[in-house]
Design a protein around this motif. Structure first.
Motif, short mmCIF file in Angstrom:
data_model
loop_
_atom_site.label_atom_id
_atom_site.label_comp_id
_atom_site.label_asym_id
_atom_site.label_seq_id
_atom_site.Cartn_x
_atom_site.Cartn_y
_atom_site.Cartn_z
N ASP A 156 0.85 -1.19 0.00
CA ASP A 156 0.00 0.00 0.00
C ASP A 156 0.89 1.24 0.00
O ASP A 156 1.97 1.23 0.61
CB ASP A 156 -0.91 0.05 1.22
N HIS A 158 0.26 5.39 0.59
CA HIS A 158 -0.66 6.48 0.88
C HIS A 158 0.14 7.76 1.02
O HIS A 158 0.62 8.11 2.10
CB HIS A 158 -1.47 6.20 2.15
N ARG A 163 -2.33 7.51 -4.04
CA ARG A 163 -2.77 6.49 -3.09
C ARG A 163 -2.98 5.18 -3.85
O ARG A 163 -3.74 5.12 -4.82
CB ARG A 163 -4.07 6.91 -2.40
N ASP A 165 -3.58 0.86 -3.15
CA ASP A 165 -3.86 -0.23 -2.22
C ASP A 165 -3.63 -1.55 -2.94
O ASP A 165 -4.20 -1.79 -4.00
CB ASP A 165 -5.30 -0.14 -1.71
#
Length: 287
Positions: A156, A158, A163, A165
């Motif tokens: 992931d 961020h 961003r 995932d």
């Protein structure tokens, strides 16, 4: 003396695919020319504003399949055009198609003051953020792309600008640990990203004194983060005139004297017959 490599840049606008392919195939057979480049604009930034312009990475993949020796890349990819994970996948595909010949060129994107460059964003529904956003986004993109190329497990990310995932790159590029990263630009903010992330740095030629000052600034930024400045290859793009090769020869001499060992010669269209041989004879070996 350290080796100096020479390459060509064929801007894929106001030309036909067959024109570019002809030049690259010819260059591929000439050992003095070691690399070849496209640019990354979705609409022309010179000549007829309604003329043809090819998407750089699609064209690069086609040319990678039609050549065998040249290192190749986009000088430089606009980080504003494609999400970094998508760009990592595209670049991996080109590295595989080429058998591991990709030099990965990237930069913040078009100068906001260039009206012909700016219009391509609105025309393609792409946002055009301010410079601070563009530079921050580039730094994060370099981190994401390198991780997708090298990490064996999904991750992931961020960040402030991106961003992801469950990000994962498969397959990996041919080159290990990853294709060389070339960052293009001249602003102080971009040079800080170069110091942190680049294997190569490219600057548009012109005022050699300014080029030397920018190179010294990069040295300083490298020292600030404990990086050896010599670990970043210095690259410069120099324009060529077929009628008057003298200024390009002089510019090559000045650039190599200033420590630039990666020379990209910008070839204007239309391309004369035998242009790659002309470059080798008139600009590379005639120095």
């Amino acid at each position: 003396m350290p080796h100096t490599s020479f390459g060509i840049m064929t801007a894929p606008a106001q030309v036909d695919y067959q024109d570019v392919l002809r030049v690259w195939r010819e260059a591929d057979a000439i050992p003095q020319i070691e690399h070849a480049w496209l640019f990354d604009h979705l609409m022309p930034i010179f000549g007829d504003p309604d003329g043809p312009a090819y998407e750089g990475w699609t064209l690069l993949s086609a040319l990678a399949a039609q050549t065998r020796r040249l290192r190749l890349g986009v000088l430089v990819t606009s980080n504003r055009f494609r999400p970094p994970a998508m760009l990592a996948k595209i670049a991996t595909t080109v590295d595989i198609v080429s058998g591991g010949r990709l030099d990965f060129g990237i930069g913040v994107g078009s100068r906001p003051g260039h009206p012909l460059a700016r219009r391509e964003y609105a025309a393609h529904g792409l946002p055009f953020h301010d410079t601070a956003h563009a530079v921050g986004s580039l730094a994060e993109a370099c981190t994401v792309i390198r991780r997708l190329w090298t990490e064996p497990e999904p991750f992931d990310f961020h960040g402030a600008y991106h961003r992801l995932d469950g990000a994962f790159g498969s397959p990996k590029p041919v080159q290990r640990p990853h294709p060389p990263i070339l960052i293009g630009g001249r602003s102080s903010a971009t040079l800080r990203v170069v110091a942190e992330h680049a294997d190569m740095w490219n600057i548009p030629g012109g005022d050699i004194d300014d080029v030397v000052r920018r190179s010294a600034l990069l040295d300083r930024y490298c020292a600030e983060i404990g990086r050896d400045p010599a670990s970043i290859t210095r690259s410069i793009h120099l324009p060529v005139s077929y009628d008057e090769p003298g200024p390009a020869r002089d510019a090559i001499g000045a650039a190599t004297g200033a420590g630039f060992r990666h020379i990209v010669l910008g070839l204007p269209a239309p391309y004369p017959a035998g242009v790659a041989r002309w470059v080798a004879d008139e600009l590379v070996t005639a120095r």
